[in-house]
Design a protein around this motif. Structure first.
Motif, PDB file in Angstrom:
ATOM      1  N   HIS A  59       0.322  -1.004   0.203  1.00  0.00           N
ATOM      2  CA  HIS A  59       0.330   0.357   0.060  1.00  0.00           C
ATOM      3  C   HIS A  59       1.369   1.383   0.053  1.00  0.00           C
ATOM      4  O   HIS A  59       1.987   1.469   0.047  1.00  0.00           O
ATOM      5  N   TYR A  60       0.513   1.945  -0.803  1.00  0.00           N
ATOM      6  CA  TYR A  60       1.295   3.401  -0.941  1.00  0.00           C
ATOM      7  C   TYR A  60       0.353   4.520  -0.901  1.00  0.00           C
ATOM      8  O   TYR A  60      -0.326   4.828  -1.761  1.00  0.00           O
ATOM      9  N   GLY A  61       1.487   5.954  -0.645  1.00  0.00           N
ATOM     10  CA  GLY A  61       0.713   7.107  -1.251  1.00  0.00           C
ATOM     11  C   GLY A  61      -0.857   7.313  -0.149  1.00  0.00           C
ATOM     12  O   GLY A  61      -0.753   6.669   0.963  1.00  0.00           O
ATOM     13  N   PRO A  62      -0.990   8.739  -0.309  1.00  0.00           N
ATOM     14  CA  PRO A  62      -0.931   9.724  -1.485  1.00  0.00           C
ATOM     15  C   PRO A  62       0.747   9.813  -1.392  1.00  0.00           C
ATOM     16  O   PRO A  62       1.361  10.331  -0.234  1.00  0.00           O
ATOM     17  N   GLU A  63       1.825  10.313  -2.680  1.00  0.00           N
ATOM     18  CA  GLU A  63       2.799  10.117  -2.262  1.00  0.00           C
ATOM     19  C   GLU A  63       3.107  11.173  -3.806  1.00  0.00           C
ATOM     20  O   GLU A  63       2.717  11.079  -4.620  1.00  0.00           O
ATOM     21  N   PRO A  64       3.722  12.598  -3.204  1.00  0.00           N
ATOM     22  CA  PRO A  64       4.227  13.519  -3.985  1.00  0.00           C
ATOM     23  C   PRO A  64       5.291  12.965  -4.878  1.00  0.00           C
ATOM     24  O   PRO A  64       6.303  12.874  -4.281  1.00  0.00           O
ATOM     25  N   VAL A  65       4.981  13.018  -6.086  1.00  0.00           N
ATOM     26  CA  VAL A  65       6.039  12.461  -6.654  1.00  0.00           C
ATOM     27  C   VAL A  65       7.130  13.149  -6.936  1.00  0.00           C
ATOM     28  O   VAL A  65       8.388  13.291  -6.895  1.00  0.00           O
ATOM     29  N   SER A  66       6.923  14.327  -6.844  1.00  0.00           N
ATOM     30  CA  SER A  66       8.095  15.533  -6.381  1.00  0.00           C
ATOM     31  C   SER A  66       9.126  15.518  -5.921  1.00  0.00           C
ATOM     32  O   SER A  66      10.375  15.812  -6.015  1.00  0.00           O
ATOM     33  N   GLU A  67       8.885  15.291  -4.426  1.00  0.00           N
ATOM     34  CA  GLU A  67       9.421  14.691  -3.535  1.00  0.00           C
ATOM     35  C   GLU A  67      10.382  12.765  -3.862  1.00  0.00           C
ATOM     36  O   GLU A  67      11.742  12.691  -3.120  1.00  0.00           O
ATOM     37  N   SER A  68       9.834  11.568  -4.353  1.00  0.00           N
ATOM     38  CA  SER A  68      10.484  10.586  -4.205  1.00  0.00           C
ATOM     39  C   SER A  68      10.638  10.362  -5.759  1.00  0.00           C
ATOM     40  O   SER A  68      11.354   9.749  -6.582  1.00  0.00           O
ATOM     41  N   GLY A  69       9.914  11.088  -6.688  1.00  0.00           N
ATOM     42  CA  GLY A  69      10.703  10.765  -7.835  1.00  0.00           C
ATOM     43  C   GLY A  69       9.737   9.677  -8.881  1.00  0.00           C
ATOM     44  O   GLY A  69       9.487   9.480  -9.992  1.00  0.00           O
ATOM     45  N   GLY A  70       8.623   9.373  -7.312  1.00  0.00           N
ATOM     46  CA  GLY A  70       7.667   8.180  -7.824  1.00  0.00           C
ATOM     47  C   GLY A  70       7.769   6.986  -8.054  1.00  0.00           C
ATOM     48  O   GLY A  70       9.044   6.443  -6.698  1.00  0.00           O
ATOM     49  N   MET A  71       7.264   6.574  -9.555  1.00  0.00           N
ATOM     50  CA  MET A  71       7.243   5.165  -9.080  1.00  0.00           C
ATOM     51  C   MET A  71       8.397   5.147 -10.852  1.00  0.00           C
ATOM     52  O   MET A  71       8.281   5.134 -11.683  1.00  0.00           O
ATOM     53  N   GLN A  72       9.858   4.208 -10.324  1.00  0.00           N
ATOM     54  CA  GLN A  72      10.561   3.723 -11.093  1.00  0.00           C
ATOM     55  C   GLN A  72      10.807   2.378 -11.253  1.00  0.00           C
ATOM     56  O   GLN A  72      12.397   2.550 -10.508  1.00  0.00           O
ATOM     57  N   VAL A  73      10.385   2.009 -11.587  1.00  0.00           N
ATOM     58  CA  VAL A  73      10.834   0.049 -11.478  1.00  0.00           C
ATOM     59  C   VAL A  73      10.974   0.382 -12.615  1.00  0.00           C
ATOM     60  O   VAL A  73      10.565  -0.566 -13.989  1.00  0.00           O
ATOM     61  N   TYR A  74      12.300  -0.494 -13.241  1.00  0.00           N
ATOM     62  CA  TYR A  74      12.769  -0.913 -14.577  1.00  0.00           C
ATOM     63  C   TYR A  74      12.823  -2.146 -14.395  1.00  0.00           C
ATOM     64  O   TYR A  74      12.221  -3.070 -14.143  1.00  0.00           O
ATOM     65  N   PRO A  75      13.354  -2.973 -15.714  1.00  0.00           N
ATOM     66  CA  PRO A  75      12.677  -4.480 -15.960  1.00  0.00           C
ATOM     67  C   PRO A  75      13.287  -5.343 -14.896  1.00  0.00           C
ATOM     68  O   PRO A  75      14.461  -4.995 -14.402  1.00  0.00           O
ATOM     69  N   HIS A  76      12.210  -6.088 -14.697  1.00  0.00           N
ATOM     70  CA  HIS A  76      12.789  -7.392 -13.909  1.00  0.00           C
ATOM     71  C   HIS A  76      12.069  -8.470 -13.249  1.00  0.00           C
ATOM     72  O   HIS A  76      10.595  -8.053 -14.891  1.00  0.00           O
ATOM     73  N   PRO A  77      11.816  -9.228 -13.583  1.00  0.00           N
ATOM     74  CA  PRO A  77      11.309 -10.404 -13.882  1.00  0.00           C
ATOM     75  C   PRO A  77      10.043 -11.262 -12.976  1.00  0.00           C
ATOM     76  O   PRO A  77      10.415 -11.071 -11.750  1.00  0.00           O
ATOM     77  N   HIS A  78       9.618 -11.717 -13.348  1.00  0.00           N
ATOM     78  CA  HIS A  78       8.565 -12.598 -12.733  1.00  0.00           C
ATOM     79  C   HIS A  78       8.133 -14.292 -12.911  1.00  0.00           C
ATOM     80  O   HIS A  78       8.666 -14.426 -13.967  1.00  0.00           O
TER      81      HIS A  78
END
Length: 326
Positions: A59-78
């Motif tokens: 569970h996340y947010g409400p998250e100001p993107v200006s503070e954390s850069g938001g969600m930046q999840v590069y290619p990863h496996p499952h």
């Protein structure tokens, strides 16, 4: 979403329902580096690994993107699982090695099935100022966990819930399974329930639920009572099988929002480590080695260079020893 813990723990989930209600308190996990967005994780924990086939809940947010850069999840496996993305606010761009390019939008569910193997990226867009939502994983049973990967999208309707006097006390959006007369147009490998429930201020809601299911009530807002047990924000109330009705009470003067998860107790033992779900230590080791070698199992994600990926963390020095469910 990727589990980006530097030292992820292994988790085994097996059969064996628990009675009564327990409150699962979240732990905070960063999605990346120093300025990373923080998420609150209630599944898995040391005391509770699964709710039905639901094996992971952030569970996340409400998250100001200006503070954390938001969600930046590069290619990863499952492997061996399905991801469920559900937003309250914001926008996320999804790309996967199955060729899917889709946006995650508030109130619309994206379900990605890893099956035999998949890789994907999740990036908040430049249009976003706030991110707020949940990311969930579902363990796939042995019969289908090595099938090809896939993707489903569903935008559920808002369904009102009224009390005995006809007064509207809540609104449902059912994204998997059936609740309150609404059935999601989504195929799952095991019987599941997933729904967003908005409860009016100072309202009491009684929902008819499947008696064979265990349930988890994840709270997004300030306070809630689940079958008389109080929980706070980002906590989850676990309710064991045998419950025909689920009572939710909003004791506040503002609307309350919960994510209700349910399913039959998962009857298979699984090992979950980093972004992989397998059945034993050796499978997890093989998955990791294949990802590090960029093997064909996981494919490639369009829009990224070969250098854009998340390497797997090191395995522990000992064999992965699964934990039993309570």
């Amino acid at each position: 979403m990727s589990n980006v813990e530097a030292e992820p723990t292994e988790v085994q989930c097996g059969s064996g329902p628990a009675d009564g209600i327990e409150v699962i308190e979240p732990r905070t996990v960063p999605l990346g580096g120093i300025r990373a967005m923080q998420v609150n994780r209630t599944l898995p924990t040391r005391d509770r690994s699964m709710v039905g086939a639901w094996c992971f809940a952030d569970h996340y947010g409400p998250e100001p993107v200006s503070e954390s850069g938001g969600m930046q999840v590069y290619p990863h496996p499952h492997t061996g699982l399905q991801t469920v993305s559900w937003l309250f606010e914001g926008e996320i761009e999804h790309r996967d090695s199955g060729g899917v390019h889709a946006m995650v939008l508030p109130g619309e569910m994206n379900l990605m099935s890893a099956g035999y193997g998949i890789s994907h990226s999740e990036m908040s867009t430049e249009r976003v100022t706030m991110l707020h939502g949940v990311q969930l994983w579902v363990a796939l049973p042995d019969a289908v966990r090595n099938e090809p990967n896939g993707f489903q999208h569903y935008a559920p309707p808002a369904v009102p819930v009224v009390d005995a006097s006809g007064v509207a006390v809540a609104t449902l959006k059912v994204f998997t399974g059936t609740l309150g007369g609404s059935t999601a147009d989504i195929v799952t490998a095991t019987p599941l329930l997933g729904a967003e429930v908005i409860i009016e201020p100072n309202a009491r809601v009684v929902l008819d639920v499947d008696v064979a299911f265990e349930h988890g009530v994840l709270l997004d807002t300030a306070a809630l009572e689940v079958e008389g047990v109080a929980i706070g924000r980002s906590s989850m109330a676990y309710v064991g099988p045998g419950c025909e009705h689920l009572e939710l009470v909003n004791p506040t003067d503002a609307t309350a929002r919960v994510i209700l998860l349910g399913g039959e107790p998962f009857g298979e033992d699984i090992v979950m480590w980093w972004n992989f779900v397998g059945r034993d230590h050796d499978e997890i080791v093989a998955y990791r080695e294949e990802w590090q070698a960029r093997a064909e199992r996981f494919g490639t994600v369009d829009g990224w260079t070969p250098e854009d990926w998340i390497p797997a963390p090191p395995l522990p020095n000992s064999r992965l020893k699964p934990r039993k469910r309570r």
